[in-house]
Each structure stands twice: as C-alpha cells, then as structure tokens.
Enzyme design. Structure first.
Site, PDB file in Angstrom:
ATOM      1  NE  ARG A   1      -9.183   3.116  -2.761  1.00 43.83           N
ATOM      2  CZ  ARG A   1      -8.325   3.321  -1.758  1.00 43.83           C
ATOM      3  NH1 ARG A   1      -8.774   3.702  -0.571  1.00 43.83           N
ATOM      4  NH2 ARG A   1      -7.025   3.152  -1.931  1.00 43.83           N
TER       5      ARG A   1
ATOM      6  CE1 TYR B   1      -4.191   4.696   0.752  1.00 42.81           C
ATOM      7  CE2 TYR B   1      -4.126   3.123   2.556  1.00 42.81           C
ATOM      8  CZ  TYR B   1      -4.772   3.663   1.465  1.00 42.81           C
ATOM      9  OH  TYR B   1      -5.998   3.174   1.071  1.00 42.81           O
TER      10      TYR B   1
ATOM     11  CG  HIS C   1      -8.553  -1.413  -1.391  1.00 40.79           C
ATOM     12  ND1 HIS C   1      -8.579  -1.257  -2.758  1.00 40.79           N
ATOM     13  CD2 HIS C   1      -8.477  -2.745  -1.168  1.00 40.79           C
ATOM     14  CE1 HIS C   1      -8.521  -2.443  -3.348  1.00 40.79           C
ATOM     15  NE2 HIS C   1      -8.465  -3.364  -2.402  1.00 40.79           N
TER      16      HIS C   1
END
Length: 414
Positions: A306, A319, A310
């Site tokens: 990805r 993160y 998200h």
C-alpha cells in the site's frame, strides 16, 4: 504527474467508461520510466522479489526491471496474450490509478468524507479482475476500485457512498460485483455462501472474494475457509497482502506466510507477486478454472504494498519508514509493464500520449460528477435504524438537530 497502465482486456467485457491518464505518483514519461528502472535494478529489499537473502517464494512472470521470466505452471495461462491485451492491462492500471488519485484529491477538497486508496495495488486488482468471466461473481472489500473497473462498474458510482449520498451506487446483479463491504472480513462469508449455492445450482461459474492481510485475522475469514473447504465451494480467496493493516505490520497478523494458512484447511494456497499484473492474471485464472472444475477453494496471496495511507484519515508516516516505501516504488506495477511494452515494441509514444489524454478526460469527468452530487442528508443516519422507531434514536436525532441549529444561532449573533 501522470499515472499509466493498461490491462489485458477481453472482448467479453468493456470497462464502459471514459479512460484517462493518472495523476498519482509514478511513471509519466519515458525518462521517468528509465530512471525508475535503474532504481529497481540497483535497489533490493529484504523479503522482496529478487532480493538477496531470504525472500518470499512467489510466482513472478515479469520482474521489477520489466523482464519476462518463465514459469512452467502458469505460463500457459498467459501464453496467448496479445500485444493489444497487454496494452489493455496497462491502460486499465493507468486509468484506475488516475481515478484513485482524483478521488483522493476530491476528499482533500471536502467533496468526499473518506477515501481508501489502492495506490500500488493496481496489478493485483487488474490482473485478478481480468481473469474473471462475466458469469463469475465478485465480493469486494472497500478498496477494489480496479476490480470494479474490470467488471464494468462506472468508477463514479463508487463515490456516492464515500460522499454519504447512497449506500453503494450500483446494482450488484448488473455486473456480478457486490456492493463494497466496510465490515472487515464479512464478505468472505458472503462469498462462500454464494459459492455453495452456485455449486448446488450445478453451474460452472466461480466466485472470488477479496480481503486484506489485516482481515485474515478475523474470525469470519477462518469460518469461511472452513465452510469452503468442507463443502468444496468454487471460491477463490484473494488476499491482497499490502504489508500493513492500518498501522499493524503483517508480522503481527501471522507467524507464517498467509498463503500457507490454506494447508490447515485442506486446500491449496499460492503466493504471487502482487505488483506483477501478468502473474496475477495467470494465477487467478488457474485458481478460477480449478474452482469451475469442482476442485474447491484456493487461497491466493498477492504480495504487494500500500503506497499511500490506509484511508485519507490515516497518516502512514507515523508508523512506517520512508525507505520502505521507496524500495517498493522501485517495483511499481505500472512502470514494470511499461518497460516491458517498450522493450518488446508493443507500444509506441502515440499510445502513451493517447492514454494520457484519456486519463485527463477521466479525471475531468470524475470531478464534474462528484461536484454535481447532492450534499449528504445529515439526518439520514437516524432513519431505518429500527423498523418502528426507537425512543433513544429520537432523542439522539433531537440532540443532533439542536447541535446543527447552534451554528445558525452563532452566525445570527455576529
């Protein structure tokens, strides 16, 4: 910037919408393509296809450098693919990425409440989507914009739910493409039940269910595997392992590669390079044909990444490291197919120029359609919660109405 792609498109189904060039990151010009090809060749990622050291064993037909490699098992499933179909696969990926980039921009401009980007996952979706037959049935999550494109769903129909003006925007039975599912993993149960019905009807169609690596931890997915295996359901479980379930990496979802989970249920699992559109096309064809022959379910793990957040409410910089994304950019699915098309003389500059114009036209149409949509009804969320109404819902509706009215009062006092 330009986003490019195409997909091996069979005459059986047309994408049915204006196409266009993409506006999200990656490959727009020949110079950009060659620059990234060099990066792909010189930069290997631990655990990635072609990396030195231990990496995932996966099916790959097109390397990150755009080189065609042989695979005795899966080559037959793309052996007859024509240059026109290859350009079609490229076109599909480019236009899907452009649509996705436009939707992301519209959300940032306040036109959509939320958007889940597919950036980086175009090959997994276009390859698997083009492997389906018209009579197959697809159960998506909320990110399968490329699969929707392959099934002939107008991309603008995907946006109403994210604007809050409808609950889906298309008739699932018109394209055998179910409405988007927000509840994580539940669509695998829907797909399994549908596939069990297909088997009882005696038809030779198949079902494919999409989910992510994070959803693989859900009990619904485990239950669907059990039922599909025991009842030999003609379903393909297509897991797009994009490495991150929101902020949790895959290693916090599983102790073994995801595709190996199928062994415990008694059906095959295979890992495919999810940035290789040819491999995704071939592996999914194999799995769907297996299902149609009555040989039961298959788990396909598309090993991809990805590239964006998200959803637009997420900040992936909190993160994950920039270096991780950069290493995957070198394996961009659109770039590698463009490199192959150019090296094989299957596409010229005229093709890429026409596709760029088509991409711009698609972006313009998406903007116009979204801005012409009505504003969402703020009170619709209170409707149809209970068949006969409910005192608590009535109380909440009244509180919300008072809250909305307070803004008007403030404006009047100034």
């Amino acid at each position: 910037m330009t986003v490019e792609s195409t997909a091996a498109r069979k005459p059986r189904r047309s994408a049915g919408t204006t196409a266009a060039k993409s506006g999200a990151s990656t490959t727009g010009t020949k110079n950009a393509a060659s620059k990234r090809t060099s990066a792909a060749a010189g930069k290997k990622t631990p655990g990635a296809p072609g990396a030195s050291g231990p990496g995932p064993e996966l099916v790959q037909l097109l390397t990150p450098e755009g080189k065609r490699v042989k695979d005795a098992t899966y080559d037959p499933y793309v052996a007859d693919i024509s240059p026109e179909e290859l350009r079609g696969l490229y076109r599909d990926m480019v236009l899907t990425r452009r649509f996705d980039a436009e939707a992301t921009s519209l959300q940032r401009q306040g036109e959509l409440g939320l958007w889940a980007s597919l950036l980086g996952q175009e090959a997994a979706q276009i390859g698997s989507g083009r492997a389906t037959r018209e009579d197959d049935y697809v159960f998506p999550t909320y990110r399968e914009h490329g699969v929707a494109w392959c099934r002939g769903v107008d991309p603008t129909n995907l946006l109403g739910m994210f604007r809050g003006v409808n609950n889906g925007g298309w008739d699932p039975n018109s394209n055998n493409f179910h409405l988007y599912t927000i509840v994580i993993g539940s669509q695998t149960l829907h797909a399994t039940g549908y596939a069990m019905g297909v088997a009882k009807d005696g038809t030779d169609s198949a079902v494919i269910a999409y989910f992510g690596d994070g959803a693989s931890s859900q009990g619904d997915v485990a239950e669907s595997f059990t039922f599909a295996a025991v009842y030999n359901a003609p379903v393909v479980f297509f897991c797009q392992n994009n490495q991150w379930a929101i902020s949790e990496p895959t290693e916090k979802q599983t102790r073994v590669p995801l595709y190996q989970r199928a062994q415990g249920y008694g059906f095959p699992g295979v890992r495919v390079d999810g940035n290789d559109v040819l491999a995704c096309l071939a592996v999914t064809k194999w799995a769907l044909e297996r299902a149609r022959r009555g040989e039961g379910p298959t788990l396909v793990e598309a090993y991809t990444y990805r590239m964006g957040a998200h959803t637009t409410s997420d900040d992936p910089t909190k993160y994950r490291a920039d270096e991780e994304r950069e290493s995957w950019e070198a394996k961009d699915p659109i770039l590698r197919l463009r490199t192959y098309l150019e090296a094989s003389n299957h596409a010229d500059e005229g093709f890429f120029a026409e596709l760029e114009a088509e991409s711009e036209a698609l972006g313009k149409r998406v903007r116009e359609v979204v801005r012409a949509m009505p504003d969402p009804d703020h009170f619709a969320i209170f409707e149809n919660v209970y068949a006969d109404g409910h005192a608590l819902v009535d109380e909440e509706r009244a509180q919300f109405a008072a809250y909305q009215a307070s803004f008007a009062d403030e404006g009047e006092g100034k």
